[in-house]
Design a protein around this motif. Structure first.
Motif, short mmCIF file in Angstrom:
data_model
loop_
_atom_site.label_atom_id
_atom_site.label_comp_id
_atom_site.label_asym_id
_atom_site.label_seq_id
_atom_site.Cartn_x
_atom_site.Cartn_y
_atom_site.Cartn_z
N LYS A 1 0.85 -1.17 0.08
CA LYS A 1 0.01 -0.03 -0.18
C LYS A 1 0.94 1.28 0.04
O LYS A 1 0.59 2.13 -0.97
CB LYS A 1 -0.80 -0.04 1.04
CG LYS A 1 -1.74 1.10 1.29
CD LYS A 1 -2.78 1.30 2.62
CE LYS A 1 -3.44 2.52 2.51
NZ LYS A 1 -4.05 2.81 3.85
N LEU B 1 2.38 1.60 -3.50
CA LEU B 1 1.29 2.04 -4.48
C LEU B 1 1.11 3.65 -4.23
O LEU B 1 1.25 4.68 -5.20
CB LEU B 1 0.26 1.38 -4.42
CG LEU B 1 0.39 -0.33 -4.97
CD1 LEU B 1 -0.82 -1.08 -4.29
CD2 LEU B 1 0.59 -0.31 -6.26
N GLU B 2 1.05 3.90 -3.06
CA GLU B 2 0.82 5.53 -2.80
C GLU B 2 1.91 6.25 -3.08
O GLU B 2 1.65 7.26 -3.75
CB GLU B 2 0.36 5.63 -1.24
CG GLU B 2 -0.96 5.20 -1.02
CD GLU B 2 -1.38 5.16 0.36
OE1 GLU B 2 -2.63 5.23 0.73
OE2 GLU B 2 -0.54 5.20 1.17
N ILE C 1 -0.37 5.75 -7.20
CA ILE C 1 -1.35 4.85 -7.62
C ILE C 1 -2.47 4.85 -6.52
O ILE C 1 -2.22 4.64 -5.34
CB ILE C 1 -0.92 3.42 -7.72
CG1 ILE C 1 -0.16 3.53 -8.88
CG2 ILE C 1 -2.32 2.58 -8.06
CD1 ILE C 1 0.34 2.08 -9.40
N THR C 2 -3.73 5.25 -6.92
CA THR C 2 -4.71 5.49 -5.80
C THR C 2 -5.11 4.23 -5.24
O THR C 2 -5.50 3.10 -6.12
CB THR C 2 -5.92 6.35 -6.64
OG1 THR C 2 -5.69 7.41 -6.76
CG2 THR C 2 -6.96 6.48 -5.66
N ILE C 3 -5.46 4.03 -3.97
CA ILE C 3 -5.95 2.90 -3.31
C ILE C 3 -7.75 3.32 -3.61
O ILE C 3 -7.99 4.03 -2.79
CB ILE C 3 -5.51 2.84 -1.85
CG1 ILE C 3 -4.05 2.61 -1.94
CG2 ILE C 3 -6.13 1.62 -1.31
CD1 ILE C 3 -3.46 1.49 -2.33
N THR C 4 -8.28 2.18 -4.00
CA THR C 4 -9.62 2.32 -4.32
C THR C 4 -10.41 1.72 -3.40
O THR C 4 -11.67 1.72 -3.24
CB THR C 4 -10.09 2.10 -5.57
OG1 THR C 4 -9.45 0.56 -5.81
CG2 THR C 4 -9.42 2.69 -6.64
N ILE D 1 -6.61 -1.58 -6.26
CA ILE D 1 -6.19 -0.54 -7.26
C ILE D 1 -7.03 -0.77 -8.42
O ILE D 1 -7.48 -1.70 -8.77
CB ILE D 1 -4.66 -0.39 -7.45
CG1 ILE D 1 -4.21 -1.73 -8.00
CG2 ILE D 1 -3.99 0.00 -6.04
CD1 ILE D 1 -2.84 -1.54 -8.46
N ARG D 2 -6.92 0.30 -9.23
CA ARG D 2 -7.39 0.33 -10.83
C ARG D 2 -6.21 0.82 -11.66
O ARG D 2 -5.75 1.56 -11.37
CB ARG D 2 -8.71 0.95 -11.07
CG ARG D 2 -9.66 0.40 -9.99
CD ARG D 2 -11.10 0.56 -10.42
NE ARG D 2 -12.46 0.11 -9.79
CZ ARG D 2 -13.53 -0.07 -9.97
NH1 ARG D 2 -13.83 1.01 -11.05
NH2 ARG D 2 -14.28 -0.74 -9.49
N ASP D 3 -6.39 0.00 -12.95
CA ASP D 3 -5.52 0.58 -13.96
C ASP D 3 -6.07 1.74 -14.52
O ASP D 3 -7.26 1.98 -14.43
CB ASP D 3 -5.16 -0.66 -14.80
CG ASP D 3 -6.18 -1.12 -15.64
OD1 ASP D 3 -7.23 -0.68 -15.68
OD2 ASP D 3 -5.77 -2.04 -16.49
#
Length: 173
Positions: free
Chosen positions: A142, A145-146, A150-153, A167-169
């Protein structure tokens, strides 16, 4: 078809991550069609049931922009394998853990900002909704990614402990 990517903490022996609601492959009764050697060197015979699956070989995803998706998945450690890329436009990526990803151009662009399998409020279509990857530490994944934007959804926090993040691409998969 779109998917949400999840990262879960390994909680079983082998290549599968287990979390509440996951498919238990040990209950399947299918058989492999022939004898072969897995990428990990394990002999798989035609008498072993599908429960002997030793890993997830590849994931195929139709995307709107193959170059943009290559860049996104490159941030997650996937590297292009040019000698495996097909003449039909399929781009093959591989991560350090051995998972291959096949990216190919979708026939139609997205007609909405969202995932038709997950984001429609009143309709749930059949289909593969997400892929879940096992990582050594979900909190570390996490943070990483942050740190790269990259947004944690979404998150799963049973008993207050982060056990999965989503996450989403760029195509909302």
């Amino acid at each position: 078809i779109s998917m949400i990517f999840g990262f879960v903490l390994r909680s079983t022996i082998g290549a599968f991550a287990c979390h509440r609601g996951s498919l238990n492959l040990r209950s399947c009764a299918f058989h492999t069609p022939h004898t072969s050697i897995s990428d990990t060197g394990r002999l798989i015979t035609n008498t072993e049931p599908i429960t002997s699956v030793v890993d997830y070989h590849h994931l195929g995803i139709a995307v709107c922009d193959v170059s943009r998706s290559c860049k996104f998945f490159g941030q997650l450690g996937f590297k292009k394998i040019p000698e495996l890329c097909g003449e039909n436009g399929v781009v093959v990526l591989k991560n350090p853990g051995g998972l291959y990803m096949h990216l190919f151009a979708a026939d139609l662009p997205l007609d909405q900002a969202g995932n038709v399998l997950m984001d429609l409020p009143k309709t749930k279509y059949p289909g593969h909704t997400h892929a879940s990857f096992t990582v050594p530490s979900v909190p570390a994944a996490k943070s990483f990614l942050e740190s790269i934007g990259i947004t944690i959804t979404g998150e799963r926090k049973p008993e207050g402990r982060t056990r999965a993040v989503f996450i989403r691409d760029p195509d909302y998969t």
